[in-house]
Scaffold this motif. Structure first.
Motif, PDB file in Angstrom:
ATOM      1  N   MET A 119       0.801  -1.235   0.000  1.00  0.00           N
ATOM      2  CA  MET A 119       0.000   0.000   0.000  1.00  0.00           C
ATOM      3  C   MET A 119       0.835   1.287   0.000  1.00  0.00           C
ATOM      4  SD  MET A 119      -3.150  -0.959  -0.154  1.00  0.00           S
ATOM      5  CE  MET A 119      -4.083   0.504   0.312  1.00  0.00           C
ATOM      6  N   LEU A 120       2.084   1.214  -0.442  1.00  0.00           N
ATOM      7  CA  LEU A 120       2.901   2.427  -0.471  1.00  0.00           C
ATOM      8  C   LEU A 120       2.290   3.482  -1.392  1.00  0.00           C
ATOM      9  CD1 LEU A 120       5.536   3.700   0.571  1.00  0.00           C
ATOM     10  CD2 LEU A 120       6.674   2.813  -1.466  1.00  0.00           C
ATOM     11  N   HIS A 121       1.479   3.019  -2.343  1.00  0.00           N
ATOM     12  CA  HIS A 121       0.848   3.943  -3.283  1.00  0.00           C
ATOM     13  C   HIS A 121      -0.326   4.696  -2.656  1.00  0.00           C
ATOM     14  CE1 HIS A 121      -0.928  -0.017  -3.385  1.00  0.00           C
ATOM     15  NE2 HIS A 121      -2.063   0.541  -3.703  1.00  0.00           N
ATOM     16  N   ALA A 122      -0.673   4.363  -1.410  1.00  0.00           N
ATOM     17  CA  ALA A 122      -1.795   5.047  -0.752  1.00  0.00           C
ATOM     18  C   ALA A 122      -1.287   6.248   0.044  1.00  0.00           C
ATOM     19  CB  ALA A 122      -2.515   4.084   0.187  1.00  0.00           C
ATOM     20  N   GLU A 123      -2.196   7.162   0.339  1.00  0.00           N
ATOM     21  CA  GLU A 123      -1.825   8.345   1.102  1.00  0.00           C
ATOM     22  C   GLU A 123      -1.445   7.974   2.538  1.00  0.00           C
ATOM     23  OE1 GLU A 123      -4.110  11.875  -0.167  1.00  0.00           O
ATOM     24  OE2 GLU A 123      -4.521  12.067   1.981  1.00  0.00           O
ATOM     25  N   VAL A 124      -2.219   7.061   3.097  1.00  0.00           N
ATOM     26  CA  VAL A 124      -1.915   6.528   4.432  1.00  0.00           C
ATOM     27  C   VAL A 124      -1.753   5.016   4.289  1.00  0.00           C
ATOM     28  CG1 VAL A 124      -2.718   6.282   6.813  1.00  0.00           C
ATOM     29  CG2 VAL A 124      -3.239   8.378   5.537  1.00  0.00           C
ATOM     30  N   PRO A 125      -0.535   4.548   4.066  1.00  0.00           N
ATOM     31  CA  PRO A 125      -0.343   3.100   3.856  1.00  0.00           C
ATOM     32  C   PRO A 125      -0.636   2.315   5.135  1.00  0.00           C
ATOM     33  CG  PRO A 125       1.555   4.364   3.067  1.00  0.00           C
ATOM     34  CD  PRO A 125       0.700   5.297   3.885  1.00  0.00           C
ATOM     35  N   HIS A 126      -0.940   1.039   4.948  1.00  0.00           N
ATOM     36  CA  HIS A 126      -1.196   0.163   6.093  1.00  0.00           C
ATOM     37  C   HIS A 126       0.038   0.031   6.977  1.00  0.00           C
ATOM     38  CE1 HIS A 126      -4.491  -1.938   3.547  1.00  0.00           C
ATOM     39  NE2 HIS A 126      -4.982  -0.941   4.244  1.00  0.00           N
ATOM     40  N   THR A 167      11.329  13.704  -0.819  1.00  0.00           N
ATOM     41  CA  THR A 167      10.211  12.771  -0.969  1.00  0.00           C
ATOM     42  C   THR A 167      10.329  12.033  -2.300  1.00  0.00           C
ATOM     43  OG1 THR A 167       8.851  14.510  -1.941  1.00  0.00           O
ATOM     44  CG2 THR A 167       8.609  14.138   0.421  1.00  0.00           C
ATOM     45  N   ALA A 168       9.660  10.914  -2.374  1.00  0.00           N
ATOM     46  CA  ALA A 168       9.666  10.109  -3.605  1.00  0.00           C
ATOM     47  C   ALA A 168       8.236   9.872  -4.058  1.00  0.00           C
ATOM     48  CB  ALA A 168      10.384   8.787  -3.371  1.00  0.00           C
ATOM     49  N   PHE A 169       8.138   9.603  -5.339  1.00  0.00           N
ATOM     50  CA  PHE A 169       6.846   9.420  -5.987  1.00  0.00           C
ATOM     51  C   PHE A 169       6.666   7.924  -6.275  1.00  0.00           C
ATOM     52  CE2 PHE A 169       4.416   9.749 -10.086  1.00  0.00           C
ATOM     53  CZ  PHE A 169       3.247  10.234  -9.520  1.00  0.00           C
ATOM     54  N   PHE A 188      -2.728   2.776 -11.249  1.00  0.00           N
ATOM     55  CA  PHE A 188      -4.035   2.717 -10.629  1.00  0.00           C
ATOM     56  C   PHE A 188      -4.090   3.661  -9.439  1.00  0.00           C
ATOM     57  CE2 PHE A 188      -7.933   0.387 -10.546  1.00  0.00           C
ATOM     58  CZ  PHE A 188      -8.377   0.478  -9.255  1.00  0.00           C
ATOM     59  N   SER A 189      -2.943   3.856  -8.813  1.00  0.00           N
ATOM     60  CA  SER A 189      -2.921   4.659  -7.593  1.00  0.00           C
ATOM     61  C   SER A 189      -1.522   5.218  -7.407  1.00  0.00           C
ATOM     62  CB  SER A 189      -3.293   3.778  -6.409  1.00  0.00           C
ATOM     63  OG  SER A 189      -3.361   4.559  -5.243  1.00  0.00           O
ATOM     64  N   GLU A 190      -1.434   6.444  -6.865  1.00  0.00           N
ATOM     65  CA  GLU A 190      -0.134   7.083  -6.741  1.00  0.00           C
ATOM     66  C   GLU A 190      -0.031   7.826  -5.416  1.00  0.00           C
ATOM     67  OE1 GLU A 190       0.345   8.272 -11.142  1.00  0.00           O
ATOM     68  OE2 GLU A 190      -0.630   9.971 -10.154  1.00  0.00           O
ATOM     69  N   SER A 191       1.221   8.043  -4.993  1.00  0.00           N
ATOM     70  CA  SER A 191       1.431   8.741  -3.727  1.00  0.00           C
ATOM     71  C   SER A 191       2.812   9.382  -3.718  1.00  0.00           C
ATOM     72  CB  SER A 191       1.338   7.756  -2.558  1.00  0.00           C
ATOM     73  OG  SER A 191       2.407   6.833  -2.634  1.00  0.00           O
ATOM     74  N   THR A 192       3.021  10.269  -2.755  1.00  0.00           N
ATOM     75  CA  THR A 192       4.333  10.859  -2.498  1.00  0.00           C
ATOM     76  C   THR A 192       4.620  10.732  -1.008  1.00  0.00           C
ATOM     77  OG1 THR A 192       3.968  12.452  -4.266  1.00  0.00           O
ATOM     78  CG2 THR A 192       5.698  12.968  -2.703  1.00  0.00           C
ATOM     79  N   HIS A 193       5.790  10.161  -0.682  1.00  0.00           N
ATOM     80  CA  HIS A 193       6.154   9.958   0.725  1.00  0.00           C
ATOM     81  C   HIS A 193       7.632  10.261   0.924  1.00  0.00           C
ATOM     82  CE1 HIS A 193       2.296   8.208   1.561  1.00  0.00           C
ATOM     83  NE2 HIS A 193       2.473   7.191   0.742  1.00  0.00           N
ATOM     84  N   GLN A 283      -2.068   4.959  10.675  1.00  0.00           N
ATOM     85  CA  GLN A 283      -2.647   6.003  11.517  1.00  0.00           C
ATOM     86  C   GLN A 283      -2.205   7.395  11.140  1.00  0.00           C
ATOM     87  OE1 GLN A 283      -2.644   5.290  15.723  1.00  0.00           O
ATOM     88  NE2 GLN A 283      -2.650   3.079  15.431  1.00  0.00           N
ATOM     89  N   GLU A 284      -1.231   7.489  10.219  1.00  0.00           N
ATOM     90  CA  GLU A 284      -0.795   8.826   9.846  1.00  0.00           C
ATOM     91  C   GLU A 284      -0.164   8.794   8.465  1.00  0.00           C
ATOM     92  OE1 GLU A 284       1.649   7.437  12.467  1.00  0.00           O
ATOM     93  OE2 GLU A 284       2.642   6.777  10.668  1.00  0.00           O
ATOM     94  N   ARG A 285      -0.066   9.967   7.859  1.00  0.00           N
ATOM     95  CA  ARG A 285       0.746  10.098   6.656  1.00  0.00           C
ATOM     96  C   ARG A 285       2.191   9.900   7.065  1.00  0.00           C
ATOM     97  NH1 ARG A 285      -0.170  14.196   2.406  1.00  0.00           N
ATOM     98  NH2 ARG A 285      -2.370  14.134   1.850  1.00  0.00           N
ATOM     99  N   PRO A 286       2.942   9.100   6.315  1.00  0.00           N
ATOM    100  CA  PRO A 286       4.358   8.885   6.664  1.00  0.00           C
ATOM    101  C   PRO A 286       5.114  10.209   6.763  1.00  0.00           C
ATOM    102  CG  PRO A 286       3.648   7.336   4.996  1.00  0.00           C
ATOM    103  CD  PRO A 286       2.529   8.311   5.156  1.00  0.00           C
ATOM    104  N   TYR A 287       6.036  10.277   7.706  1.00  0.00           N
ATOM    105  CA  TYR A 287       6.852  11.477   7.869  1.00  0.00           C
ATOM    106  C   TYR A 287       8.281  11.084   8.139  1.00  0.00           C
ATOM    107  CZ  TYR A 287       6.040  10.466  12.846  1.00  0.00           C
ATOM    108  OH  TYR A 287       5.927   9.870  14.067  1.00  0.00           O
TER     109      TYR A 287
END
Ligand SMILES: [Fe+2]
Length: 287
Positions: A119-126, A167-169, A188-193, A283-287
């Protein structure tokens, strides 16, 4: 005065940097709060924990998932399950190559998978994934776990300095388990962390990019980004950071997606492989 719980858990490390087996626990039993806390502590300490020889009903798997946080939700129940098996409870995903009437019954059916964080592609991964082995092939289909913490701590300081604070995409094409030439087209899904993630509970930093899903470092020219990412992937996947799990029926693995990544080796397509999977919500956006 009762002996403290940590002492009641029999924990055996599985490799130098990642993974531990927790022995002597029957997860069908009602466990007291102190034992559950000790299990949770072992998971935070080792990123991956293994329970062998379990005989879990789906309800047990759901209950045990709750030791680690809030059960992750599946958008809709899985409809297919093999002959002779109970219908899947909501939020249990079946990972399987079994085919009935020419149709695969589970997700991620065949072949190897590159290293990734679920789920790294999600805004809040598992935060976590649990995988319970119901049927396994005679060989192959191993799961490899790599410690992002060990990789971070041994990273070339020059590379680390270039990437600290960046950060990476990421993106993920659900239709493919291997990055192919069509990447970017069918995302299908994208994120930046952050490239390096700080773990909320342990405070440790881990490399947080992977070969399957990470496509670029934000605000760097593509060539420089590619070179740095390849260096990170190669370093993160070094064998000394990896525990290779050879599955047996009745194994339950719980892994921490915040500080580890995993991959799957190939296995014979004519042998049945079936695992039940649940997740723990982030529980949070990765930081
Ligand atoms: Fe995965």
């Amino acid at each position: 005065m009762a002996i403290m719980t940590e002492a009641r858990l029999d924990i055996v490390k599985l490799s130098q940097h990642i993974g531990a087996e927790v022995r002597g626990i029957d997860l069908r039993a009602k466990l007291d709060t102190e034992i559950i806390q000790a299990i949770r502590r072992a998971w935070l300490d080792h990123a991956v924990i293994l329970f062998r020889g379990q005989d879990l009903a789906q309800e047990d798997l759901i209950r045990v998932t709750g030791f680690f946080g809030e059960l992750g939700k599946l958008a809709r129940p899985q409809e297919f399950f093999p002959k002779g098996y109970a219908r899947l409870l909501p939020n249990i995903m079946m990972i399987s190559n079994i085919r009935e009437n020419g149709q695969t019954i589970g997700a991620l059916p065949d072949g190897e998978m590159m290293f990734h964080h679920d789920m790294l592609h999600a805004e809040v991964p598992h935060d976590a994934t649990l995988l319970y082995a119901v049927e396994v092939p005679t060989y192959g289909g191993d799961t490899l776990f790599a410690s992002g913490v060990a990789a971070y701590e041994t990273l070339d300081p020059a590379i680390r300095a270039k990437l600290e604070g960046r950060t990476a995409f990421h993106h993920y094409n659900y239709g493919s388990t291997q990055r192919g030439d069509d990447r970017g087209v069918a995302a299908f899904s994208e994120s930046t962390h952050p490239v390096f993630r700080t773990h909320r509970e342990t405070g440790r930093k881990a490399i947080y990019v992977n070969r399957l899903m990470t496509v670029g470092i934000v605000d760097l020219p593509q060539a420089e980004s590619d070179a740095l990412l390849n260096a990170l992937f190669d370093h993160s996947e070094r064998p000394e950071f990896v525990y290779a799990h050879v599955w047996r029926k009745g194994d339950l693995l719980v892994w921490d997606n915040r500080c580890s990544m995993h991959a799957r080796t190939d296995f014979p397509s004519d042998q049945r492989r079936l695992l039940y999977r649940t997740t723990v919500m982030g529980q949070e956006r990765p930081y």
